[in-house]
Every structure is written in C-alpha cells, then in structure tokens.
Design an enzyme around this catalytic site. Structure first.
Site, short mmCIF file in Angstrom:
data_model
loop_
_atom_site.label_atom_id
_atom_site.label_comp_id
_atom_site.label_asym_id
_atom_site.label_seq_id
_atom_site.Cartn_x
_atom_site.Cartn_y
_atom_site.Cartn_z
N GLY A 188 -6.02 -0.54 -12.57
CA GLY A 188 -5.97 -1.91 -11.93
C GLY A 188 -4.52 -2.32 -12.05
O GLY A 188 -3.60 -1.76 -12.51
N PHE A 189 -4.57 -3.97 -11.92
CA PHE A 189 -3.28 -4.57 -12.13
C PHE A 189 -2.78 -4.24 -13.63
O PHE A 189 -1.37 -4.24 -13.68
CB PHE A 189 -3.45 -6.02 -11.66
CG PHE A 189 -3.33 -6.26 -10.03
CD1 PHE A 189 -2.22 -5.96 -9.28
CD2 PHE A 189 -4.68 -6.46 -9.50
CE1 PHE A 189 -2.17 -6.39 -8.09
CE2 PHE A 189 -4.58 -6.51 -8.16
CZ PHE A 189 -3.40 -6.34 -7.37
N GLY A 240 -8.74 2.19 -16.76
CA GLY A 240 -8.45 1.15 -15.70
C GLY A 240 -7.29 1.19 -15.08
O GLY A 240 -6.04 0.81 -15.97
N GLU A 299 -11.12 -16.61 2.89
CA GLU A 299 -10.17 -15.59 3.57
C GLU A 299 -11.08 -14.87 4.48
O GLU A 299 -10.64 -14.54 5.67
CB GLU A 299 -9.59 -14.77 2.48
CG GLU A 299 -8.24 -15.40 1.95
CD GLU A 299 -7.59 -14.83 0.70
OE1 GLU A 299 -6.52 -15.40 0.36
OE2 GLU A 299 -7.91 -13.82 0.25
N ASP A 352 -8.74 -9.15 -16.51
CA ASP A 352 -9.81 -9.83 -16.13
C ASP A 352 -10.85 -9.47 -17.31
O ASP A 352 -11.90 -10.44 -17.52
CB ASP A 352 -10.42 -9.19 -14.69
CG ASP A 352 -10.08 -9.77 -13.67
OD1 ASP A 352 -9.22 -10.56 -13.79
OD2 ASP A 352 -10.73 -9.50 -12.57
N GLN A 359 -1.93 -12.11 -11.75
CA GLN A 359 -1.08 -12.30 -12.62
C GLN A 359 -1.41 -12.27 -14.01
O GLN A 359 -0.33 -11.48 -14.73
CB GLN A 359 -0.37 -13.69 -12.25
CG GLN A 359 0.93 -13.93 -11.10
CD GLN A 359 1.72 -12.63 -11.17
OE1 GLN A 359 2.33 -12.48 -12.46
NE2 GLN A 359 2.15 -11.73 -10.20
C1 LIG Z 1 -11.88 -9.35 -3.16
C2 LIG Z 1 -11.00 -10.04 -4.20
C3 LIG Z 1 -9.97 -10.68 -3.76
C4 LIG Z 1 -9.04 -11.17 -4.65
N1 LIG Z 1 -7.90 -12.01 -4.25
C5 LIG Z 1 -6.95 -12.25 -5.35
C6 LIG Z 1 -5.90 -12.98 -4.80
O1 LIG Z 1 -5.50 -13.24 -3.68
N2 LIG Z 1 -4.95 -13.18 -5.90
C7 LIG Z 1 -5.13 -12.88 -7.20
O2 LIG Z 1 -4.20 -12.95 -8.04
N3 LIG Z 1 -6.20 -12.30 -7.27
C8 LIG Z 1 -7.09 -11.76 -6.47
N4 LIG Z 1 -8.23 -11.06 -7.04
C9 LIG Z 1 -8.43 -10.89 -8.52
C10 LIG Z 1 -7.78 -9.92 -9.12
O3 LIG Z 1 -7.75 -8.74 -7.94
C11 LIG Z 1 -7.90 -9.37 -10.25
O4 LIG Z 1 -7.96 -10.62 -11.31
C12 LIG Z 1 -7.27 -8.33 -10.89
O5 LIG Z 1 -7.53 -7.09 -10.07
C13 LIG Z 1 -7.50 -8.02 -12.24
O6 LIG Z 1 -6.91 -6.99 -12.64
P1 LIG Z 1 -7.35 -5.80 -13.76
O7 LIG Z 1 -6.42 -4.87 -14.15
O8 LIG Z 1 -7.91 -6.74 -14.88
O9 LIG Z 1 -8.67 -5.28 -13.21
P2 LIG Z 1 -8.74 -4.42 -11.86
O10 LIG Z 1 -7.73 -4.48 -10.98
O11 LIG Z 1 -10.01 -4.77 -11.16
O12 LIG Z 1 -8.94 -2.84 -12.33
C14 LIG Z 1 -9.98 -2.36 -13.13
C15 LIG Z 1 -9.85 -0.92 -12.79
O13 LIG Z 1 -10.72 -0.34 -13.67
C16 LIG Z 1 -11.51 0.75 -13.49
N5 LIG Z 1 -12.51 1.01 -14.03
C17 LIG Z 1 -13.67 0.00 -14.42
N6 LIG Z 1 -14.65 0.58 -15.05
C18 LIG Z 1 -14.14 1.83 -15.47
C19 LIG Z 1 -15.06 2.78 -16.32
N7 LIG Z 1 -15.82 2.40 -17.04
N8 LIG Z 1 -14.29 3.92 -16.30
C20 LIG Z 1 -12.93 4.38 -15.50
N9 LIG Z 1 -12.33 3.32 -14.87
C21 LIG Z 1 -13.04 2.09 -14.72
C22 LIG Z 1 -11.78 0.14 -11.92
O14 LIG Z 1 -12.22 1.41 -11.03
C23 LIG Z 1 -10.47 -0.10 -11.57
O15 LIG Z 1 -9.51 0.55 -10.96
C24 LIG Z 1 -9.36 -10.86 -6.07
C25 LIG Z 1 -10.19 -10.03 -6.46
C26 LIG Z 1 -11.11 -9.57 -5.40
C27 LIG Z 1 -12.33 -8.60 -5.77
#
Ligand SMILES: Cc1cc2nc3c(=O)[nH]c(=O)nc-3n(C[C@H](O)[C@H](O)[C@H](O)COP(=O)(O)OP(=O)(O)OC[C@H]3O[C@@H](n4cnc5c(N)ncnc54)[C@H](O)[C@@H]3O)c2cc1C
Length: 434
Positions: free
Chosen positions: A17-18, A15, A174, A305, A323
């Site tokens: 993501g953030f 992943g 939003e 998340d 965050q």
């Molecule tokens: C529409 C929307 C608006 C948001 N607005 C806000 C905001 O204003 N402020 C805020 O703080 N938070 C906001 N959030 C929440 C925030 O984006 C998430 O909390 C944050 O992205 C979590 O980070 P993460 O690294 O856990 O997961 P993510 O950023 O979701 O990254 C997960 C990554 O894992 C990859 N992945 C998943 N499963 C697999 C797999 N099996 N194999 C390979 N890759 C995989 C995905 O492609 C993705 O790139 C928002 C979320 C959404 C959907």
C-alpha cells in the site's frame, strides 16, 4: 517462496500500500535484499476508489502493478501471497504460498472495514476497500437502475432507486456526491423511463456534522454542497441493522433499499503471531515507538494505518490516511540504513499536509492548518493533489483525460456492468442476474 539465499540482509515488507511502496522504493536503492509481499499484484490508490464505484474511472487508472516498482533493482523481489502468521522467534513468516525468513520485517498491512460487530451489516451491506469491492458497487448501482426500469411494483422500484450510505467521513461524502451527480447528469439522459427525482440518495451520520475529522467550517460547506446536489443528510443517526432490504436506525427513520453502502469505520488488519502486548486490542493496530519498532521487538516494524505511534501532538496515533503511511515508509528506509551503518535511529516526525474532500464537480473543501477554503479552487487543489500522488505516469494521464472528458461532457464513461454483482442474501437476487 523461491527467493534466492543471499549474504545481504533481507527486509521483508508485508503490504504494497502507500506505506509499503514508499519504503520499498527507497530500500531498493540500498545494499539489501528487499522482498515485497501483497495479496494483490497491484497497489490500490484508495482515495479514488469511489470514482470506480460511481463509473467515473476504470479500475486500471487507480491500480499500479507492484512488480513494476520492484523491477528497478536486481535485489528486489515481489511475491503475490497472503501472509498468515509471523513466527518472531524463528524470524519467519508463513503465507499461503510458503514461508520466508527475514532479518528485518515491516508490517504495512493497512486496515479493513469495521462493522463494529454488527453481523446484519456485514452480511447484507456492501463496502469499498478494494478494487473488486468498488466494482461490486458500480455493478450493483447500474443493475438496480436497469431493474428499476422494468419493475412495475412501486415499492420494489423505490427500494431499487434508494441509495443509502452510512458514514459521512470523506468516503461517504465523496460517494454520495458522486452518486448524486450520476443521477443529475446521467440517469436523466440514459434512462428516459426513469424520473431522476425518484432516485434518492441518503447519507447517514452518527455525529452531528458531516466530515467529523475536518474543521467545522468545512463541515458546514460540505453539507451545503451535498444539499445543492440533492443528497439527503441524516445527522445524529446510527444504523442499527440492515436485512438486505430495510435499513433501521436508532431514530424513527428507516429506509427500504437494495443499495446500502457501509463507510462508517475501519480497523487495523494485523497478522497473527506477535505477542499480545504488541497489539492495541481496541484498535486492532500495533503499538510502535517513535522509530516504528513494534512494542517488544527490535527488528519488526509497523507503518501506516496498522501502526499507532503515540506522541504529544497525536496522543491516539496519526490519522489513518495516506500521508502518515507514505512519510513513515520513507523515514523507516532511513532508519534501516542507519541500523546497517551502526548509526543511531532518528525519531519520526509527521508533517501534516492538510485534509481535503470533494463533494462533486466544482465542489470540495480543504483544511490547511488553520486555513480552510471550499468551492472551485478547493476542487482544483483536490484534483491536482490526487493526480500528483497517483502512482504511475500512465494512470495520471488517463485519469486527467477522463476528468477533462467528464467535465466537458457532463459524462461518466465507465458505466459498464462487466462482472454482475450477486448478493447471495438479497431477495431480488435471481431477478438481478443479468
Ligand atoms: C475508500 C477509501 C478512501 C480513502 N480516501 C483517502 C483520502 O482521500 N486521502 C487519504 O489520505 N487517505 C484516504 N484513505 C485512507 C488511505 O487509503 C489509507 O490511510 C492508506 O491506504 C494507508 O496506507 P497503508 O500502506 O497503511 O495501507 P494500505 O494502503 O491499505 O495497504 C495495505 C496493503 O497490505 C496488503 N495486505 C493486507 N494484509 C495482507 C496480508 N495478510 N498479506 C499480504 N498482503 C496484505 C493489502 O492488499 C494492501 O495492498 C482512504 C481509504 C479508503 C478505504
């Protein structure tokens, strides 16, 4: 996966993501082999997806190539792949492009849209978690406006011009504010054949206030801002079903619409394979200790998340926002370094930097601990923070330029149907094909 064998310890991150990139950036500086895997070749800045959906920004302003992050180190690798299973016994992960072994595994797969088992919404609604999905919404909104211009059936026109959003959390608020601005500032100019007041925006919320995760004061302010923009808010109302045309609720209110956007919940996106005790079933997220180790494993971690770290301050885990993911990623890098240096692990402590949401031009709300404020200053703070955290200098510059342009000209530059959206189930499907 064609990744060279090495004597260095190998950390595999699932992943980008953030959480994943915050961790990878730090690990790339250590004597390690870092392998980042994501099903997309870019990082998505999800907080600004709604601006892509509503023609405010082009998608490439909020996406960042993951290879550009990895290329800073000779020991870093990126593979675009979907991880399908973890084999913890053999320290292997399986994916659609092959398998790879790991010494340490970090699961940072984030979350996915939660339909709470409602098949009609999943099959007929539209939602926004990825860039392609945001583009689907953009196309659908614009296609429906184009269709509304040419239809002479008043019922059909009403369904085309009704925009219904379920869930008044930050995303729903939003989105509905941005669609209202599209109506107020663009439709009147671009579509002289349409009467802007015919276009209705309905925001449905099951709780008794908008922005339930924020303070009462911010909820009240946001509700006022939505009203000023002309969004019709329906509180204490739950969507029961959507058949592609009719949204039915638990009250006597129902809506005919061809645009029903579901933003009422997320659930974890775990990968198959770990012991049942690793997962909190109801949340679909991994239970982790204060070092982000997944319950029952010492070399498998989860961040962001997908992780639930219970603590006194956060008995149900941290909020599912950016965050905690960023902070856990960077903290875990320290702990992985500690493991390699045979030092003790340090517990994670979350630093809450506040919550904010924007409703539209000059309108936002901010909660900073017990302090909360709204209006122009909050909107300014919101813009500054989002620009600050946006990944990549180019993205910041382009986004800043777009916002200034939109602000000065009351315009949204990206209202293009590049890839028409086709709903396989929608009865106006054929006529919608452009
Ligand atoms: C529409 C929307 C608006 C948001 N607005 C806000 C905001 O204003 N402020 C805020 O703080 N938070 C906001 N959030 C929440 C925030 O984006 C998430 O909390 C944050 O992205 C979590 O980070 P993460 O690294 O856990 O997961 P993510 O950023 O979701 O990254 C997960 C990554 O894992 C990859 N992945 C998943 N499963 C697999 C797999 N099996 N194999 C390979 N890759 C995989 C995905 O492609 C993705 O790139 C928002 C979320 C959404 C959907």
């Amino acid at each position: 996966m064609n990744i060279p064998k090495t004597d260095l310890p190998r950390v595999v991150i699932i992943g980008g993501g953030f959480g994943g990139i915050s961790l990878a950036k730090k690990l790339l500086k250590l004597k390690l082999q870092t392998v980042l895997i994501d099903k997309h070749n870019y990082h998505t800045f999800q907080p600004l997806l709604y601006q892509v959906s509503t023609s405010g920004l082009e998608p490439d302003s909020i996406a960042y190539p993951l290879r550009k992050i990895i290329r800073s180190s000779d020991c870093g690798y990126f593979r675009m792949a979907e991880v399908t299973e973890i084999d913890a016994e053999n320290q292997l992960i399986h994916s659609n492009i092959g398998e790879i072994s790991y010494d340490y595994l970090v699961i940072a797969t984030g979350s996915k849209t939660n339909f709470f088992g409602n098949k009609s919404i999943e099959e007929n609604g539209i939602w926004m978690k990825t860039v392609p999905q945001a583009l689907n919404i953009r196309s659908l909104i614009l296609q429906n406006l184009e269709q509304a211009v040419i239809t002479d059936d008043p019922e059909e026109r009403k369904a085309l011009l009704n925009f219904v959003i379920a869930g008044a959390g930050p995303t729903g608020v939003e989105l509905s504010g941005a669609i209202a601005e599209l109506r107020n500032n663009i439709v009147a100019k671009d579509y002289p054949d349409l009467e802007p007041s015919e276009m209705e925006i309905h925001l449905i919320e099951g709780m008794d206030r908008v922005l339930p995760p924020m303070s009462e004061k911010s909820s009240v302010k946001a509700a006022k801002f939505l009203k000023e923009l002309g969004v019709q808010v329906h509180l204490s109302t739950q969507v029961k079903s959507y058949d592609g045309v009719l949204v039915e609720t638990n009250t006597d209110v129902s809506f005919r619409t061809y645009t029903f956007i579901w933003s009422a919940g997320v659930t974890g996106a775990p990968v198959k394979g770990l012991n049942a005790s690793a997962l909190i079933e109801k949340a679909n997220r991994y239970e982790v200790n204060q070092f982000n180790q997944v319950n029952g494993y010492s070399n498998i971690f989860a961040i962001g998340d997908i992780a639930v770290m219970e603590s006194e301050d956060f008995p149900k885990g941290h909020p599912m926002v950016a965050q905690p993911a960023i902070q856990q990623g960077s903290h875990l890098a320290k702990n992985i370094k500690n493991i390699l240096n045979n030092k003790e692990l340090e517990p994670f402590k979350y630093f809450d930097k506040g919550t904010m949401a924007t409703v539209g031009r000059n309108r936002a709300v901010v909660d900073l601990g017990k302090i909360n404020f709204g209006g122009f200053f909050a909107w300014f703070v919101w813009m500054f923070v989002h620009l600050w955290f946006l990944i990549g200098f180019r993205n910041r510059l382009v986004t800043f330029f777009n916002w200034v342009y939109n602000y000065v000209n009351y315009d949204k530059a990206a209202r293009l149907i590049i890839r028409p959206y086709k709903k396989p189930y929608n009865k106006i499907n054929e006529s919608q094909e452009l």
